[in-house]
Enzyme design. Structure first.
Site, PDB file in Angstrom:
ATOM      1  N   SER A   1      28.916  -2.155 -24.836  1.00 27.67           N
ATOM      2  CA  SER A   1      29.044  -3.598 -25.080  1.00 27.67           C
ATOM      3  C   SER A   1      30.331  -3.930 -25.841  1.00 27.67           C
ATOM      4  CB  SER A   1      27.846  -4.105 -25.886  1.00 27.67           C
ATOM      5  OG  SER A   1      28.083  -5.459 -26.251  1.00 27.67           O
TER       6      SER A   1
ATOM      7  N   SER B   1      30.724  -6.982 -27.006  1.00 31.53           N
ATOM      8  CA  SER B   1      30.402  -8.163 -27.823  1.00 31.53           C
ATOM      9  C   SER B   1      30.840  -8.007 -29.281  1.00 31.53           C
ATOM     10  CB  SER B   1      28.902  -8.461 -27.744  1.00 31.53           C
ATOM     11  OG  SER B   1      28.596  -8.934 -26.457  1.00 31.53           O
TER      12      SER B   1
ATOM     13  N   LYS C   1      16.351  -9.143 -21.793  1.00 26.02           N
ATOM     14  CA  LYS C   1      16.503 -10.594 -21.657  1.00 26.02           C
ATOM     15  C   LYS C   1      15.211 -11.315 -21.234  1.00 26.02           C
ATOM     16  CE  LYS C   1      21.420 -10.849 -20.621  1.00 26.02           C
ATOM     17  NZ  LYS C   1      22.426 -11.501 -19.785  1.00 26.02           N
TER      18      LYS C   1
ATOM     19  N   ASN D   1      19.241 -14.827 -24.018  1.00 30.66           N
ATOM     20  CA  ASN D   1      20.249 -13.850 -24.463  1.00 30.66           C
ATOM     21  C   ASN D   1      20.709 -14.114 -25.893  1.00 30.66           C
ATOM     22  OD1 ASN D   1      21.896 -16.082 -24.138  1.00 30.66           O
ATOM     23  ND2 ASN D   1      23.590 -14.915 -23.287  1.00 30.66           N
TER      24      ASN D   1
ATOM     25  N   ASP E   1      24.129 -17.814 -20.815  1.00 29.02           N
ATOM     26  CA  ASP E   1      24.840 -17.325 -19.626  1.00 29.02           C
ATOM     27  C   ASP E   1      25.196 -18.491 -18.684  1.00 29.02           C
ATOM     28  OD1 ASP E   1      24.936 -14.608 -20.245  1.00 29.02           O
ATOM     29  OD2 ASP E   1      22.947 -14.228 -19.415  1.00 29.02           O
TER      30      ASP E   1
ATOM     31  N   GLY F   1      18.916 -11.574  -8.356  1.00 33.63           N
ATOM     32  CA  GLY F   1      19.085 -10.713  -9.534  1.00 33.63           C
ATOM     33  C   GLY F   1      19.022 -11.541 -10.809  1.00 33.63           C
ATOM     34  N   GLY F   2      19.115 -10.868 -11.960  1.00 27.10           N
ATOM     35  CA  GLY F   2      19.002 -11.577 -13.241  1.00 27.10           C
ATOM     36  C   GLY F   2      20.098 -12.620 -13.418  1.00 27.10           C
TER      37      GLY F   2
HETATM   38  P1  NAP Z   1      20.425  -7.152 -11.307  1.00 24.77           P
HETATM   39  O1  NAP Z   1      19.380  -8.022 -11.893  1.00 24.77           O
HETATM   40  O2  NAP Z   1      20.173  -5.703 -11.165  1.00 24.77           O
HETATM   41  O3  NAP Z   1      20.807  -7.755  -9.872  1.00 24.77           O
HETATM   42  C1  NAP Z   1      21.673  -7.080  -8.981  1.00 24.77           C
HETATM   43  C2  NAP Z   1      21.927  -7.957  -7.767  1.00 24.77           C
HETATM   44  O4  NAP Z   1      22.904  -7.317  -6.938  1.00 24.77           O
HETATM   45  C3  NAP Z   1      20.678  -8.170  -6.903  1.00 24.77           C
HETATM   46  O5  NAP Z   1      20.748  -9.449  -6.347  1.00 24.77           O
HETATM   47  C4  NAP Z   1      20.854  -7.072  -5.822  1.00 24.77           C
HETATM   48  O6  NAP Z   1      20.179  -7.369  -4.624  1.00 24.77           O
HETATM   49  C5  NAP Z   1      22.359  -7.148  -5.617  1.00 24.77           C
HETATM   50  N1  NAP Z   1      22.933  -5.951  -5.031  1.00 24.77           N
HETATM   51  C6  NAP Z   1      23.057  -4.736  -5.615  1.00 24.77           C
HETATM   52  N2  NAP Z   1      23.684  -3.877  -4.768  1.00 24.77           N
HETATM   53  C7  NAP Z   1      23.941  -4.583  -3.642  1.00 24.77           C
HETATM   54  C8  NAP Z   1      24.551  -4.251  -2.391  1.00 24.77           C
HETATM   55  N3  NAP Z   1      25.028  -3.025  -2.145  1.00 24.77           N
HETATM   56  N4  NAP Z   1      24.662  -5.219  -1.460  1.00 24.77           N
HETATM   57  C9  NAP Z   1      24.198  -6.462  -1.704  1.00 24.77           C
HETATM   58  N5  NAP Z   1      23.605  -6.842  -2.858  1.00 24.77           N
HETATM   59  C10 NAP Z   1      23.476  -5.905  -3.800  1.00 24.77           C
HETATM   60  O7  NAP Z   1      21.797  -7.223 -12.148  1.00 24.77           O
HETATM   61  P2  NAP Z   1      22.376  -8.467 -13.016  1.00 24.77           P
HETATM   62  O8  NAP Z   1      22.113  -8.222 -14.435  1.00 24.77           O
HETATM   63  O9  NAP Z   1      21.951  -9.737 -12.376  1.00 24.77           O
HETATM   64  O10 NAP Z   1      23.953  -8.253 -12.793  1.00 24.77           O
HETATM   65  C11 NAP Z   1      24.556  -8.574 -11.557  1.00 24.77           C
HETATM   66  C12 NAP Z   1      26.063  -8.747 -11.740  1.00 24.77           C
HETATM   67  O11 NAP Z   1      26.323  -9.828 -12.637  1.00 24.77           O
HETATM   68  C13 NAP Z   1      26.732  -7.520 -12.357  1.00 24.77           C
HETATM   69  O12 NAP Z   1      27.924  -7.297 -11.651  1.00 24.77           O
HETATM   70  C14 NAP Z   1      27.042  -7.940 -13.784  1.00 24.77           C
HETATM   71  O13 NAP Z   1      28.224  -7.315 -14.271  1.00 24.77           O
HETATM   72  C15 NAP Z   1      27.267  -9.428 -13.605  1.00 24.77           C
HETATM   73  N6  NAP Z   1      27.036 -10.204 -14.867  1.00 24.77           N
HETATM   74  C16 NAP Z   1      28.097 -10.815 -15.446  1.00 24.77           C
HETATM   75  C17 NAP Z   1      27.931 -11.571 -16.610  1.00 24.77           C
HETATM   76  C18 NAP Z   1      29.117 -12.207 -17.256  1.00 24.77           C
HETATM   77  O14 NAP Z   1      28.995 -12.711 -18.373  1.00 24.77           O
HETATM   78  N7  NAP Z   1      30.251 -12.216 -16.606  1.00 24.77           N
HETATM   79  C19 NAP Z   1      26.655 -11.696 -17.179  1.00 24.77           C
HETATM   80  C20 NAP Z   1      25.577 -11.056 -16.548  1.00 24.77           C
HETATM   81  C21 NAP Z   1      25.777 -10.319 -15.386  1.00 24.77           C
HETATM   82  P3  NAP Z   1      18.636  -6.916  -4.414  1.00 24.77           P
HETATM   83  O15 NAP Z   1      17.789  -7.966  -5.089  1.00 24.77           O
HETATM   84  O16 NAP Z   1      18.435  -6.871  -2.965  1.00 24.77           O
HETATM   85  O17 NAP Z   1      18.486  -5.567  -5.081  1.00 24.77           O
END
Ligand code: NAP
Length: 299
Positions: free
Chosen positions: A36, A38, A87, A108, A124, A152-153
């Protein structure tokens, strides 16, 4: 200050950290947590505003969360951020949750109130709104948006924020279609779910103003852009939530196609800035926090 602390440290917080100056009164809870950035972002902000407090990492496992939250008031904490895997689970242990966070279904930012009770928000979504404004020069609520990874989250939080902002069209796509359908049902019109195929992704990008990548595709070196290059066009706005110092594959492809694009570093920055404002009031020292975050990425 150590790279990270544990629940056992938190149980004896004054003993373990009593010699620290400024005192450690903020943290991020996660498992894993060592990655992290942060602390670097918030400590730059705290120093920038001359606040006598510091921010650390706390490695808290799922089965330790309830106890760790309960220890915060006695240990003199102002609040904490939560990252994976806390979260959603933390909502069970906190009495007062802001309505928008309840709609998102995740928190968060935890606040230790003056009476020792805990309240919570989700920054977020608001972080994304400010990032889209700052990086793409657009007001999220006025845009037709496609969210990739809406099941996803992060994708769910973004989809709910789009609804709260009043986006006229919200197209939800997710590799596992049922998850996008479930979010679409919850949000109601103007949200709709579409299947995850290159054709639907390519087609829908001609009908929206902004596409947001909330999948983890593009995080690992060598992974392709989540959107087919031929679907990208000048005038399209592209936001990739993956945070990196360099261009993600999607951002690189979007810029090449003449689209306006940004990566998730700004969402990380503005969600942090919003947490800071919740804890301390006033405006967060965003530029100091940006420098802290950027230096952490370069280290
Ligand atoms: P998560 O809950 O595990 O969700 C992952 C998502 O990605 C799901 O929708 C999953 O689809 C999809 N996915 C994974 N592999 C894939 C593939 N090969 N093809 C198509 N879809 C795929 O994770 P999360 O916490 O939401 O994080 C997701 C992204 O958001 C990460 O890249 C993270 O770095 C980013 N993020 C950024 C911030 C920021 O402040 N910038 C904050 C939070 C998260 P399925 O449902 O089908 O598995």
């Amino acid at each position: 200050m150590k790279d990270f602390y544990t629940l056992s440290d938190l149980r004896h917080w004054q003993e373990v950290t009593g010699g620290e100056s400024p005192p450690i009164r903020l943290a991020v809870f996660g498992d894993p947590v060592i990655h992290s950035r942060s602390p670097q972002m918030h400590n730059a902000g705290l120093a920038g505003r001359g606040i006598d407090a510091r921010y650390c990492r706390l490695h808290i496992r799922e089965d330790e969360l309830e106890e760790a939250l309960g220890l915060l008031p006695g240990a003199g904490f102002i609040g904490v951020n939560l990252t994976i895997p806390h979260k959603v689970a933390a909502m069970r242990h906190i009495g007062n949750i802001a309505p928008a966070a309840r709609a998102i279904g995740a928190i968060n930012t935890v606040i230790v109130e003056a009476d020792g009770s805990l309240s919570a928000q989700n920054t977020d979504g608001p972080g994304l709104v400010r990032a889209v404004q700052a990086e793409l020069g657009a007001e999220l609520g006025k845009l037709r948006v496609a969210v990739l990874g809406a099941g996803g989250g992060a994708g769910r939080a973004i989809a709910v924020q789009c609804r709260l902002e009043g986006c006229p069209r919200i197209v939800l796509l997710n590799r596992t279609l049922e998850k996008a359908q479930s979010v679409a049902r919850e949000l109601g019109a103007p949200a709709e779910a579409l299947p995850w195929t290159p054709e639907t992704i390519g087609g829908i990008l001609h009908e929206v103003d902004l596409v947001i990548n909330a999948t983890s595709m593009g995080m690992k070196p060598g992974e392709p852009s989540v959107v087919p290059a031929e679907a990208l066009r000048p005038g399209l706005l592209v936001y990739d939530t993956i945070y990196t110092e360099n261009h993600t594959p999607l951002v690189a492809a979007a810029l090449k196609a003449g689209a306006r694009a940004a990566n998730g570093l700004s969402m990380l920055l503005y969600q942090g800035a919003r947490s800071f404002e919740i804890w301390f009031g006033g405006e967060a020292p965003v530029e100091a926090m940006r420098r802290g975050l950027t230096a952490a990425h370069q280290a």
